[in-house]
Motif scaffolding. Structure first.
Motif, PDB file in Angstrom:
ATOM      1  N   ALA A 157      -3.017   4.927   3.957  1.00  0.00           N
ATOM      2  CA  ALA A 157      -1.780   4.155   3.850  1.00  0.00           C
ATOM      3  C   ALA A 157      -0.537   5.021   4.016  1.00  0.00           C
ATOM      4  CB  ALA A 157      -1.730   3.424   2.508  1.00  0.00           C
ATOM      5  N   GLU A 158      -0.573   6.233   3.466  1.00  0.00           N
ATOM      6  CA  GLU A 158       0.606   7.098   3.479  1.00  0.00           C
ATOM      7  C   GLU A 158       0.597   8.077   4.647  1.00  0.00           C
ATOM      8  OE1 GLU A 158       3.053   6.746   1.415  1.00  0.00           O
ATOM      9  OE2 GLU A 158       2.265   5.616  -0.285  1.00  0.00           O
ATOM     10  N   GLY A 159      -0.443   8.075   5.460  1.00  0.00           N
ATOM     11  CA  GLY A 159      -0.499   8.971   6.615  1.00  0.00           C
ATOM     12  C   GLY A 159      -0.543  10.436   6.239  1.00  0.00           C
ATOM     13  N   ASP A 194     -12.177   8.718   9.122  1.00  0.00           N
ATOM     14  CA  ASP A 194     -12.022   8.977  10.543  1.00  0.00           C
ATOM     15  C   ASP A 194     -11.585  10.435  10.756  1.00  0.00           C
ATOM     16  OD1 ASP A 194     -11.314   9.116  13.209  1.00  0.00           O
ATOM     17  OD2 ASP A 194      -9.911   7.423  13.151  1.00  0.00           O
ATOM     18  N   PRO A 195     -12.347  11.232  11.501  1.00  0.00           N
ATOM     19  CA  PRO A 195     -11.963  12.634  11.722  1.00  0.00           C
ATOM     20  C   PRO A 195     -10.684  12.785  12.528  1.00  0.00           C
ATOM     21  CG  PRO A 195     -13.841  12.041  13.096  1.00  0.00           C
ATOM     22  CD  PRO A 195     -13.632  10.902  12.148  1.00  0.00           C
ATOM     23  N   GLY A 196     -10.186  11.690  13.130  1.00  0.00           N
ATOM     24  CA  GLY A 196      -8.939  11.752  13.879  1.00  0.00           C
ATOM     25  C   GLY A 196      -7.707  11.559  13.027  1.00  0.00           C
ATOM     26  N   LEU A 197      -7.860  11.317  11.707  1.00  0.00           N
ATOM     27  CA  LEU A 197      -6.700  11.167  10.829  1.00  0.00           C
ATOM     28  C   LEU A 197      -5.895  12.467  10.783  1.00  0.00           C
ATOM     29  CD1 LEU A 197      -8.264   9.222   7.806  1.00  0.00           C
ATOM     30  CD2 LEU A 197      -6.570   8.345   9.432  1.00  0.00           C
ATOM     31  N   PRO A 198      -4.562  12.383  10.593  1.00  0.00           N
ATOM     32  CA  PRO A 198      -3.741  13.605  10.538  1.00  0.00           C
ATOM     33  C   PRO A 198      -4.226  14.618   9.509  1.00  0.00           C
ATOM     34  CG  PRO A 198      -2.344  11.662  10.702  1.00  0.00           C
ATOM     35  CD  PRO A 198      -3.746  11.158  10.522  1.00  0.00           C
ATOM     36  N   VAL A 250      -4.715  22.685  -5.864  1.00  0.00           N
ATOM     37  CA  VAL A 250      -5.272  21.715  -4.937  1.00  0.00           C
ATOM     38  C   VAL A 250      -4.649  20.355  -5.238  1.00  0.00           C
ATOM     39  CG1 VAL A 250      -7.241  21.161  -6.448  1.00  0.00           C
ATOM     40  CG2 VAL A 250      -7.441  20.794  -3.975  1.00  0.00           C
ATOM     41  N   ILE A 251      -4.553  19.517  -4.216  1.00  0.00           N
ATOM     42  CA  ILE A 251      -3.977  18.181  -4.359  1.00  0.00           C
ATOM     43  C   ILE A 251      -5.085  17.162  -4.153  1.00  0.00           C
ATOM     44  CG2 ILE A 251      -2.321  16.525  -3.396  1.00  0.00           C
ATOM     45  CD1 ILE A 251      -0.708  19.091  -2.518  1.00  0.00           C
ATOM     46  N   LEU A 252      -5.361  16.372  -5.175  1.00  0.00           N
ATOM     47  CA  LEU A 252      -6.432  15.385  -5.154  1.00  0.00           C
ATOM     48  C   LEU A 252      -5.854  14.008  -4.841  1.00  0.00           C
ATOM     49  CD1 LEU A 252      -9.527  15.155  -5.830  1.00  0.00           C
ATOM     50  CD2 LEU A 252      -8.805  14.408  -8.109  1.00  0.00           C
ATOM     51  N   VAL A 253      -6.478  13.292  -3.906  1.00  0.00           N
ATOM     52  CA  VAL A 253      -5.928  11.996  -3.501  1.00  0.00           C
ATOM     53  C   VAL A 253      -7.074  11.096  -3.040  1.00  0.00           C
ATOM     54  CG1 VAL A 253      -5.497  12.771  -1.131  1.00  0.00           C
ATOM     55  CG2 VAL A 253      -4.146  10.911  -2.071  1.00  0.00           C
ATOM     56  N   GLY A 254      -6.913   9.800  -3.249  1.00  0.00           N
ATOM     57  CA  GLY A 254      -7.912   8.836  -2.824  1.00  0.00           C
ATOM     58  C   GLY A 254      -7.811   8.524  -1.342  1.00  0.00           C
ATOM     59  N   GLY A 297       0.772  -1.230   0.000  1.00  0.00           N
ATOM     60  CA  GLY A 297       0.000   0.000   0.000  1.00  0.00           C
ATOM     61  C   GLY A 297       0.805   1.283   0.000  1.00  0.00           C
ATOM     62  N   ARG A 298       2.138   1.200  -0.028  1.00  0.00           N
ATOM     63  CA  ARG A 298       2.979   2.389   0.043  1.00  0.00           C
ATOM     64  C   ARG A 298       3.916   2.459  -1.152  1.00  0.00           C
ATOM     65  NH1 ARG A 298       3.280   5.057   4.841  1.00  0.00           N
ATOM     66  NH2 ARG A 298       5.361   5.774   4.329  1.00  0.00           N
TER      67      ARG A 298
END
Length: 250
Positions: free
Chosen positions: A88-90, A125-129, A78-82, A55-56
């Motif tokens: 996986a990448e934090g 999860d709203p707790g993600l960085p 803007v940076i678009l990401v899944g 996954g990395r």
């Protein structure tokens, strides 16, 4: 031109990517002049098309790849990401030092970091960085059915009813002033953009290694028809190849 030594044999003449200044790289990777939104992907792959292990994507790039990664981010609106890549990448918000803020202004962008726009159909999860460590508030691109699961610290872009409509997402970002849309994957999001003919450019770093069948493929998507691309720039740094392609006909 380089001498025909074992280390340099077969390499193109001219400066390696790492020898160029930041401004030279910005000029080399300037966004096309377009009245509408432009979607550009930045991906790294092995020689056999592997984009990630476990996954990395870490370990595939070199120092020049990391430098180009930052330059391409600083050229973007803007940076678009899944969502899978965010987990996986934090991912957290983009951090800029004074030099990067100054060059963004020099390149016609705001001094503040570009926001991360994450694509998710089910919420995160709203707790993600990404939602707790940022200067510029993140964006969540999600269907209306999941609108109530957007964290309070994020801005919502609603696109689609039951699932994310990527064409509507791109229009929604452009309406908010984000016309230079820089996509960092992952492979599933990249595949959907290609399959729906929404990707205009692809910046591809090719690493000098083979990963085998355990690797996640760069494009694990069955396309309705082949997508044709035209090379815009080709560069090298060490043993890594850096290619920029534009969708044929754009």
């Amino acid at each position: 031109m380089r001498a025909d030594t074992p280390a340099g044999r077969g390499r193109p003449a001219g400066p390696e990517l790492g020898d160029r200044t930041d401004d030279e790289l910005a000029a080399l990777y300037a966004w096309p002049d377009s009245p509408g939104p432009t979607v550009r992907a930045n991906m790294v792959t092995s020689l056999d098309g592997g984009a990630a292990l476990d996954g990395r994507s870490g370990g595939l790039g070199n120092e020049a790849d990391q430098r180009l990664f930052a330059v391409l981010r600083d050229l973007a609106d803007v940076i678009l990401v899944g969502s899978g890549t965010v987990r996986a990448e934090g991912y957290a918000g983009v951090e800029l030092d004074d030099a990067r803020r100054a060059r963004r202004v020099r390149w016609g962008r705001p001094a503040a970091p570009p926001p991360i726009a994450v694509v998710t159909g089910r919420g995160l999860d709203p707790g993600l960085p990404l939602f707790t460590a940022f200067e510029t508030a993140p964006i969540v691109v999600t269907p209306r059915v999941a609108a109530d699961r957007v964290p309070d610290t994020a801005t919502a872009v609603l696109a689609g009813e039951e699932s994310v409509d990527l064409a509507a997402a791109i229009r929604g970002l452009a309406e908010r002033g984000f016309r230079r849309i820089h996509c960092e994957g992952g492979p599933d999001l990249l595949g959907r953009l290609v399959d729906q003919d929404l990707l205009d450019e692809c910046c591809l770093t090719i690493a000098p290694m083979l990963l085998g069948s355990a690797a996640t493929r760069l494009l694990p998507t069955e396309l309705a028809s082949p997508a044709h691309w035209t090379p815009v720039t080709i560069g090298v740094d060490g043993a890594h190849l850096f290619a920029r392609y534009r969708r044929t006909g754009r």
